[in-house]
Design a protein around this motif. Structure first.
Motif, PDB file in Angstrom:
ATOM      1  N   UNK A 210     -43.921 -19.504  -4.688  1.00 38.75           N
ATOM      2  CA  UNK A 210     -42.578 -19.780  -5.202  1.00 38.75           C
ATOM      3  C   UNK A 210     -42.319 -21.284  -5.248  1.00 38.75           C
ATOM      4  N   UNK A 211     -42.796 -21.968  -4.223  1.00 43.61           N
ATOM      5  CA  UNK A 211     -42.654 -23.426  -4.200  1.00 43.61           C
ATOM      6  C   UNK A 211     -43.450 -24.036  -5.358  1.00 43.61           C
ATOM      7  N   UNK A 212     -44.661 -23.518  -5.574  1.00 44.39           N
ATOM      8  CA  UNK A 212     -45.483 -24.031  -6.669  1.00 44.39           C
ATOM      9  C   UNK A 212     -44.766 -23.855  -8.006  1.00 44.39           C
ATOM     10  N   UNK A 217     -45.716 -26.200 -11.365  1.00 42.79           N
ATOM     11  CA  UNK A 217     -47.143 -25.944 -11.573  1.00 42.79           C
ATOM     12  C   UNK A 217     -47.315 -24.744 -12.512  1.00 42.79           C
ATOM     13  N   UNK A 218     -48.279 -24.821 -13.422  1.00 45.80           N
ATOM     14  CA  UNK A 218     -48.556 -23.702 -14.325  1.00 45.80           C
ATOM     15  C   UNK A 218     -49.291 -22.624 -13.535  1.00 45.80           C
TER      16      UNK A 218
ATOM     17  N   UNK B  75     -40.429 -22.587 -13.748  1.00 42.47           N
ATOM     18  CA  UNK B  75     -41.421 -23.647 -13.990  1.00 42.47           C
ATOM     19  C   UNK B  75     -41.031 -24.517 -15.176  1.00 42.47           C
ATOM     20  N   UNK B  76     -40.476 -23.869 -16.221  1.00 46.73           N
ATOM     21  CA  UNK B  76     -40.097 -24.636 -17.406  1.00 46.73           C
ATOM     22  C   UNK B  76     -39.001 -25.632 -17.066  1.00 46.73           C
ATOM     23  N   UNK B 104     -48.035 -32.369  -6.116  1.00 48.61           N
ATOM     24  CA  UNK B 104     -46.654 -32.431  -6.576  1.00 48.61           C
ATOM     25  C   UNK B 104     -46.442 -33.396  -7.736  1.00 48.61           C
ATOM     26  N   UNK B 105     -47.511 -33.950  -8.275  1.00 49.78           N
ATOM     27  CA  UNK B 105     -47.344 -34.856  -9.420  1.00 49.78           C
ATOM     28  C   UNK B 105     -46.664 -34.094 -10.556  1.00 49.78           C
ATOM     29  N   UNK B 106     -46.010 -34.804 -11.461  1.00 56.43           N
ATOM     30  CA  UNK B 106     -45.311 -34.096 -12.541  1.00 56.43           C
ATOM     31  C   UNK B 106     -46.274 -33.263 -13.383  1.00 56.43           C
TER      32      UNK B 106
END
Lengths: 350, 248
Positions: A210-212, A217-218, B75-76, B104-106
């Motif tokens: 969930x954090x990812x 993150x894809x 995510x989007x 954690x990079x963009x």
């Protein structure tokens, strides 16, 4: 990291020398390489990404059948070949036909499996935790039953693969080195893969998906690629194993869920999941114990293996390498830095 | 008039029979620090979750820099540059601090093949600088799950900075942090806002913290927007005092 290269070199030297040093155990050692491949590919999902698949054996079986269909289909009609009337055809492959078929069969098994993995990812990665494990277990069981009902490839009666065109000893050597190469390729590929951004991303999915997601993150893309990687190499192993065995049928050879399917999990756990070397070590120990008990404790072999799994899961959950990491963290680079800052540049901490 | 970074208009969200947010409207101006307060259960975290796309909203509109985002997935939205931290701190517990930072990079522009590249040395340097910024440089090679709760909170904050978001939603950044560390954290939040130009939207229970930090504060109670204004206006608002002391 130099030490690691020495270990790799030692394993490769052992691998190349083993069939000459222990010719009587060549088949068992071939199987060891396949076991290492099993444990490594299981760990990509189960250890590195935290998705415990109980159905990875599906790719082994599907790869085996794809290869069989390609190998046979290049020369004969598969349905006729698989029927009782086709029994005489199994030995009827010229060397060129045999090796072309085998090469294309292995390739088709690997590529076909990747396509299958992409499709399955759409369905199965909607499941989390135990549901993913049970869902994939169902997949493996269903795949075995489905192939058992498909008469085109011989149904539950199975299908014989083309007979190796040279003598049995040559065949043993030939497949031994193919197994070694497959395991080595798997190892080398994963070793590279885990050092890329991909490696960290699937670790992040394991620790907190969930954090990812929340960090952008894809996740879906990474999960799909991870399963495709496993499926690719498992397809190769299935094609090789089928040809070594010579005769394949769905339940015992192609989709052995309760033996190979469980072994791959047990080996990765034993060696230390989520590490590169853990599955290799786990496969080595597990396979050695298995072969020794089969020889010296016949009748008790399953009990011995069960005891090993119980010891592992109750007392040793982190596996051999995980335990070593807890015991000697500095060796694994887990240290507190004495320096207060990263050096020359003035940034100041408040 | 500039476009607000976040603009929430008449958003409602219920869970079964519980109306967690009722026709909530508010906005976060670019470059500012905006606060959100309210008693427990007043719907602050629900509003956060609605904004970042954790659950669909029942009605209303949520815009990020003028773009409607209420139908986008988590995510989007994160890739647009809007990030949140969690009330229950969430980090990648089995990875070390530097790895936590690197991942954690963009991901805004990440292409398929980017997955298979390595992290350039500059990124490791940047990660170390940011860890230094939050005071975790010495512990950067430790497994993050072994850090104390307060340190994990700092790490989560550093990870958010690593992502270079345009706006950062912080859910109770000081909860569970040792009081002596809170001043340092306020200072860092302000610096993130001023030096890195990150717009902040902060849920906070600690009145001293939020009054110090925010330029504008919204107060929720029973899922409805009760009051809004500068810290001084909020401090003196009788409705807010009643809500906190339980006059409702």
């Amino acid at each position: 990291m130099n030490k690691e290269n020495y270990v790799i070199a030692a394993v490769v030297i052992f691998g190349v020398a083993a069939p000459f040093l222990f010719p009587n155990y060549m088949v068992q050692i071939s199987l060891l390489w396949i076991m290492i491949l099993f444990a490594l590919t299981w760990d990509t999902l189960g250890g590195q990404m935290g998705y415990n698949s109980l159905g990875n054996i599906t790719f082994f079986g599907v790869g085996m059948y794809i290869s069989a269909i390609v190998q046979v289909g290049m020369v004969y009609d598969v349905a006729l070949y698989a029927s009782p009337d086709g029994a005489a055809l199994t030995g009827n492959f010229a060397p060129t036909q045999y090796f072309t078929g085998l090469g294309l069969g292995i390739l088709a098994a690997a590529v076909g499996n990747v396509i299958l993995a992409i499709l399955l990812s759409q369905i199965f990665f909607g499941l989390r935790g135990p549901y993913f494990a049970i869902g994939t277990l169902g997949l493996a069981l269903a795949a075995g039953e489905l192939l058992g009902a498909w008469d085109y490839v011989g149904g539950s009666g199975g299908i014989a693969l083309p007979v190796f065109p040279f003598d049995p000893t040559t065949q043993k050597f030939f497949f031994y080195f193919l197994c070694l190469a497959a395991a080595f390729l798997t190892f080398a590929f994963l070793r590279w893969l885990y050092k890329t951004r991909f490696g960290l991303a699937i670790n992040a999915i394991r620790d907190d998906e969930e954090k990812a997601d929340a960090m952008g993150i894809h996740t879906k893309r990474h999960k799909t690629v991870a399963w495709c990687t496993s499926a690719f190499f498992l397809g190769i192993s299935g094609a090789l194993f089928g040809n070594m065995t010579g005769f394949i049928e769905p339940l015992e050879v192609a989709f052995p869920t309760v033996t190979f399917g469980i072994f791959m999990v047990a080996m990765a756990l034993l060696g230390g999941k989520g590490t590169l070397w853990g599955p290799v070590l786990g496969a080595f120990v597990f396979h050695t114990v298995k072969e020794l008990t089969w020889t010296y404790l016949l009748g008790w072999q399953w009990i011995a293996l069960g005891a090993l799994i119980i010891l592992n899961t109750v007392y040793f959950q982190q596996g051999i390498l995980g335990w070593a990491r807890e015991k000697w963290p500095e060796t694994f680079g887990i240290t507190v830095d004495k320096d207060m800052s990263s050096g020359s540049e003035e940034r100041g901490t408040s | 008039m500039t476009t607000p970074t976040i603009e929430v208009t008449n958003v409602s969200k219920s869970f079964g029979g519980v109306a967690a947010n009722k026709l909530v409207s508010m906005s976060v101006e670019p470059g500012k620090i905006t606060g959100l307060i309210g008693p427990n259960g007043s719907g602050k975290t629900t509003l956060f979750n609605s904004i970042v796309g954790y659950h669909p909203i029942d009605e209303g509109s949520i815009k990020f820099e003028g773009q409607e985002i209420s139908k986008l997935r988590v995510q989007q939205i994160a890739r647009l540059g809007m990030l949140r931290t969690f009330q229950q701190t969430r980090i990648y517990g089995k990875m070390d601090c530097v790895q936590n930072m690197l991942i954690s990079v963009p991901h805004r522009t990440a292409t398929f093949s980017d997955m298979f590249t390595k992290y350039p040395a500059e990124l490791t340097e940047k990660a170390e600088h940011l860890l230094e910024f939050v005071g975790l440089y010495q512990k950067r090679k430790l497994i993050s799950g072994d850090l104390s709760f307060g340190q994990q909170k700092l790490l989560e904050f550093a990870m958010a900075l690593m992502n270079e978001p345009k706006v950062l939603l912080l859910d109770e950044p000081t909860a569970g942090i040792n009081p002596t560390l809170i001043n340092g954290l306020i200072d860092r939040l302000k610096r993130a806002n001023e030096e890195f130009g990150i717009t902040l939207f902060v849920i906070e229970h600690n009145m001293r913290v939020i009054m110090n930090l925010a330029e504008k504060i919204y107060c929720l109670a029973h899922g409805e927007m009760l009051a809004e204004g500068t810290p001084d206006e909020i401090k003196d608002d009788q409705r807010v005092i009643d809500a906190y002391l339980g006059a409702h």
